[in-house]
Every structure is written in C-alpha cells, then in structure tokens.
Design a protein around this motif. Structure first.
Motif, mmCIF file in Angstrom:
data_model
loop_
_atom_site.group_PDB
_atom_site.id
_atom_site.type_symbol
_atom_site.label_atom_id
_atom_site.label_comp_id
_atom_site.label_asym_id
_atom_site.label_seq_id
_atom_site.Cartn_x
_atom_site.Cartn_y
_atom_site.Cartn_z
ATOM 1 N N PHE A 124 25.532 -8.455 -11.672
ATOM 2 C CA PHE A 124 26.297 -8.619 -12.922
ATOM 3 C C PHE A 124 25.543 -9.298 -14.004
ATOM 4 N N LYS A 125 25.374 -10.383 -13.618
ATOM 5 C CA LYS A 125 24.656 -11.347 -14.624
ATOM 6 C C LYS A 125 23.549 -10.756 -15.623
ATOM 7 N N ALA A 126 22.840 -9.743 -14.657
ATOM 8 C CA ALA A 126 21.738 -9.219 -15.554
ATOM 9 C C ALA A 126 22.144 -7.905 -16.156
ATOM 10 N N GLN A 127 23.672 -7.865 -16.375
ATOM 11 C CA GLN A 127 24.221 -6.456 -16.904
ATOM 12 C C GLN A 127 23.896 -5.301 -16.059
ATOM 13 N N LYS A 128 23.653 -5.598 -15.102
ATOM 14 C CA LYS A 128 23.430 -4.281 -14.236
ATOM 15 C C LYS A 128 24.796 -3.831 -13.642
ATOM 16 N N HIS A 129 25.598 -3.415 -14.204
ATOM 17 C CA HIS A 129 27.278 -3.501 -13.686
ATOM 18 C C HIS A 129 27.243 -2.289 -12.674
ATOM 19 N N VAL A 130 26.699 -1.150 -12.892
ATOM 20 C CA VAL A 130 26.711 -0.092 -11.833
ATOM 21 C C VAL A 130 26.418 -0.539 -10.531
ATOM 22 N N GLN A 131 25.132 -1.086 -10.459
ATOM 23 C CA GLN A 131 24.399 -1.536 -9.266
ATOM 24 C C GLN A 131 25.385 -2.612 -8.668
ATOM 25 N N SER A 167 36.082 -5.898 -9.752
ATOM 26 C CA SER A 167 37.146 -5.599 -10.850
ATOM 27 C C SER A 167 36.553 -5.936 -12.136
ATOM 28 N N ALA A 168 35.847 -7.077 -12.244
ATOM 29 C CA ALA A 168 35.041 -7.504 -13.478
ATOM 30 C C ALA A 168 33.991 -6.505 -13.710
ATOM 31 N N ALA A 169 33.550 -6.105 -12.792
ATOM 32 C CA ALA A 169 32.385 -5.307 -12.769
ATOM 33 C C ALA A 169 32.595 -3.902 -13.357
ATOM 34 N N TYR A 170 33.888 -3.375 -12.769
ATOM 35 C CA TYR A 170 34.259 -2.114 -13.563
ATOM 36 C C TYR A 170 34.539 -2.428 -14.855
ATOM 37 N N LEU A 171 35.283 -3.209 -15.068
ATOM 38 C CA LEU A 171 35.440 -3.414 -16.745
ATOM 39 C C LEU A 171 34.471 -3.508 -17.414
ATOM 40 N N ASP A 182 41.454 -2.446 -8.672
ATOM 41 C CA ASP A 182 40.975 -3.693 -7.670
ATOM 42 C C ASP A 182 41.692 -5.074 -7.922
ATOM 43 N N ALA A 183 42.109 -5.176 -9.106
ATOM 44 C CA ALA A 183 43.033 -6.245 -9.605
ATOM 45 C C ALA A 183 44.465 -6.338 -8.738
ATOM 46 N N ASP A 184 44.919 -5.136 -8.621
ATOM 47 C CA ASP A 184 46.244 -4.970 -7.704
ATOM 48 C C ASP A 184 46.034 -5.040 -6.255
ATOM 49 N N ALA A 185 44.676 -4.891 -5.822
ATOM 50 C CA ALA A 185 44.490 -4.772 -4.450
ATOM 51 C C ALA A 185 44.372 -6.433 -4.220
ATOM 52 N N VAL A 186 43.624 -7.172 -4.960
ATOM 53 C CA VAL A 186 43.389 -8.552 -5.122
ATOM 54 C C VAL A 186 44.746 -9.386 -4.970
ATOM 55 N N ILE A 187 45.640 -8.920 -5.816
ATOM 56 C CA ILE A 187 46.968 -9.516 -5.976
ATOM 57 C C ILE A 187 47.759 -9.421 -4.552
ATOM 58 N N SER A 188 47.632 -8.105 -4.013
ATOM 59 C CA SER A 188 48.258 -7.730 -2.636
ATOM 60 C C SER A 188 47.788 -8.683 -1.630
ATOM 61 N N LEU A 189 46.527 -9.009 -1.563
ATOM 62 C CA LEU A 189 45.962 -9.684 -0.558
ATOM 63 C C LEU A 189 46.174 -11.421 -0.731
ATOM 64 N N LYS A 190 46.173 -11.739 -2.083
ATOM 65 C CA LYS A 190 46.324 -13.338 -2.283
ATOM 66 C C LYS A 190 47.176 -13.435 -3.764
ATOM 67 N N LYS A 191 48.411 -13.183 -3.562
ATOM 68 C CA LYS A 191 49.327 -12.985 -4.791
ATOM 69 C C LYS A 191 49.115 -14.536 -5.390
ATOM 70 N N PHE A 198 44.961 -12.510 -13.758
ATOM 71 C CA PHE A 198 43.925 -12.467 -14.691
ATOM 72 C C PHE A 198 43.019 -11.323 -14.931
ATOM 73 N N ARG A 199 42.514 -10.863 -13.770
ATOM 74 C CA ARG A 199 42.047 -9.382 -13.699
ATOM 75 C C ARG A 199 42.646 -8.272 -14.170
ATOM 76 N N LYS A 200 43.821 -8.389 -13.858
ATOM 77 C CA LYS A 200 44.946 -7.309 -14.011
ATOM 78 C C LYS A 200 45.088 -7.402 -15.451
ATOM 79 N N ALA A 201 45.570 -8.453 -15.911
ATOM 80 C CA ALA A 201 45.582 -8.586 -17.403
ATOM 81 C C ALA A 201 44.459 -8.104 -18.369
ATOM 82 N N LYS A 202 43.413 -8.310 -17.932
ATOM 83 C CA LYS A 202 42.174 -7.947 -18.752
ATOM 84 C C LYS A 202 41.848 -6.347 -18.600
#
Length: 250
Positions: A124-131, A167-171, A182-191, A198-202
C-alpha cells in the motif's frame, strides 16, 4: 508395615502416601455422576428421532444419509454439514485434544495474519493498491478460518484491522463501493472503534453522499471525540456541504 524410606539426593522431603482403601472408596463414590433429571430425560427422549446414516471418506469420518450418501439431503431430512466440518478439523489436526482445552490459540495462524497484513501495508505504501488488496484478502481469509473453539474476540480484532486496511486500499484503487462494504464490515465487527466510521465517511464522500458521510464521522467521534484526523475531516465534509448548497442555489 513400616513407612520408613529414603529420598534421592536433592529430592524434596514433602510427600503423600497412597490413600487408604476407605479413602479410595470415598473418592470413587464422589466421582459417580448423579442420575439424570427424569423430566429432562423424558423431554430429550420424546424429541429424539433415529436417523439412518453411513460413514464416508476420509477414513469414515463424515456422516452421510444412508439412502443417498449425501451430506445434506432434503428427502431424508438431514443436514450433517456442521458436524462434518467439525470432524474435518479434528482429522486435519490429529494432535488436538478432544474436547480441546478452552481458550486454545494457534500461534502459527496469528503469525500468518500479522505477516500477510504487514506485506499488504508495504504494498500500500508503495502505491501498489491492487496487490495490497490481494494481500489483505489473504490475511482476512486466514483470520476468519480460526478453529471454532478459539476466542471469538481474537478473530474479530484481527479481521477488523485487516478489513480497515483493505477499505483504504479499495478507496485508493478507485473502488469506493468496495471501500464502503469493508468499512461497514469493520463497524459490525468492532463498532466502538472510530476507524471503521472514518473509513465509511471517506468512502461516502467519494460517492458524493456528504450528508451520510457527516453522520458516519459524527458517530465515530462519539467514541473518540478528540480525534484530530476525524475532526479535521468533519470540517472538510461540512465545507463541501456548504459549497454544494451554494451551487444548488445559483
């Protein structure tokens, strides 16, 4: 008979002798299981329905309906899927105690989740988002396949972190819908974790749904009101909403 004896060098002198026969009999009596409650036993027997089954591979470890040899059979009214999945776990892990001790954790799985997630972070830091998405997906699969008797909270912690990163990588890859899922899944796991909101808002901002994005970020701020990143993003959302209102007024 005399109880005199000697200890080996360095051996502790504290010891206990075998219980007397009378004590052994008392211990055995204490270990006898009490008889079942007659009313409960009657209710169990009333609901009991014998099922014809046969055993299948590997090594006769799976249950199948006797008539058709199926794991799930509507005609015979049986569904052995859950039972067989549990049996497969024990077949694949022959060293496991049965039943397994409580709170047992596979350290290799924890290490695999951490290593794969960190590899995704590097991509992700290398901008290789799909990988990076592929690596996070692999980490999520490993985390979600924990054995059923392992602590559920551990799986939720691992999975929520991995999905937040994905979620950040998809965005970043231009897939705002995937990021939102993915953001909604995170919220359901750990509200209570503000990162999911934050991911959802983005993702919602990227989709042009500013009002919903504001609601999402405000909900996250309820759990972490002093979060500077989220407060700053809330200001950006409100500025965008004002600009949108002015454009519509023209």
């Amino acid at each position: 008979m005399s109880h005199s004896h000697t200890h080996a060098p360095g051996e502790s002198h504290s010891h206990s002798h075998s219980p007397a026969p009378q004590q052994q009999q008392q211990q055995q009596q204490q270990m006898v299981m009490p008889p079942p409650d007659p009313a409960l036993q009657a209710a169990i027997e009333q609901d009991f329905k014998p099922v014809d089954l046969k055993l299948g591979p590997p090594n006769d470890s799976t249950a199948l309906c006797a008539k058709h040899g199926l794991e799930v059979c509507a005609e015979c009214g049986v569904d052995f899927a859950a039972l067989n999945n549990l049996a497969k776990l024990f077949v694949a892990n022959p060293t496991l105690a049965c039943p397994p001790p409580p709170q047992v954790v596979q350290p290799q799985r924890s290490q695999a989740v951490t290593k794969t997630k960190e590899d995704g972070n590097t991509l992700f830091k290398a901008q290789k988002h799909v990988q990076a998405i592929s690596m996070y997906t692999m980490a999520a699969n490993v985390a979600s396949q924990r054995l059923p008797w392992e602590p559920n909270q551990l799986m939720r912690e691992e999975l929520s972190t991995v999905l937040s990163n994905r979620s950040a990588a998809y965005l970043a890859a231009g897939d705002a819908v995937g990021a939102l899922v993915d953001a909604d899944a995170v919220i359901s796991l750990k509200k209570p974790w503000s990162k999911g909101h934050f991911r959802k808002a983005k993702a919602l901002v990227e989709l042009g749904r500013l009002r919903e994005a504001k609601d999402a970020i405000q909900l996250g701020l309820q759990f972490e009101p002093m979060n500077a990143e989220m407060n700053g993003f809330l200001g950006e959302i409100e500025a965008g909403m004002k600009k949108e209102t002015r454009i519509k007024a023209q």
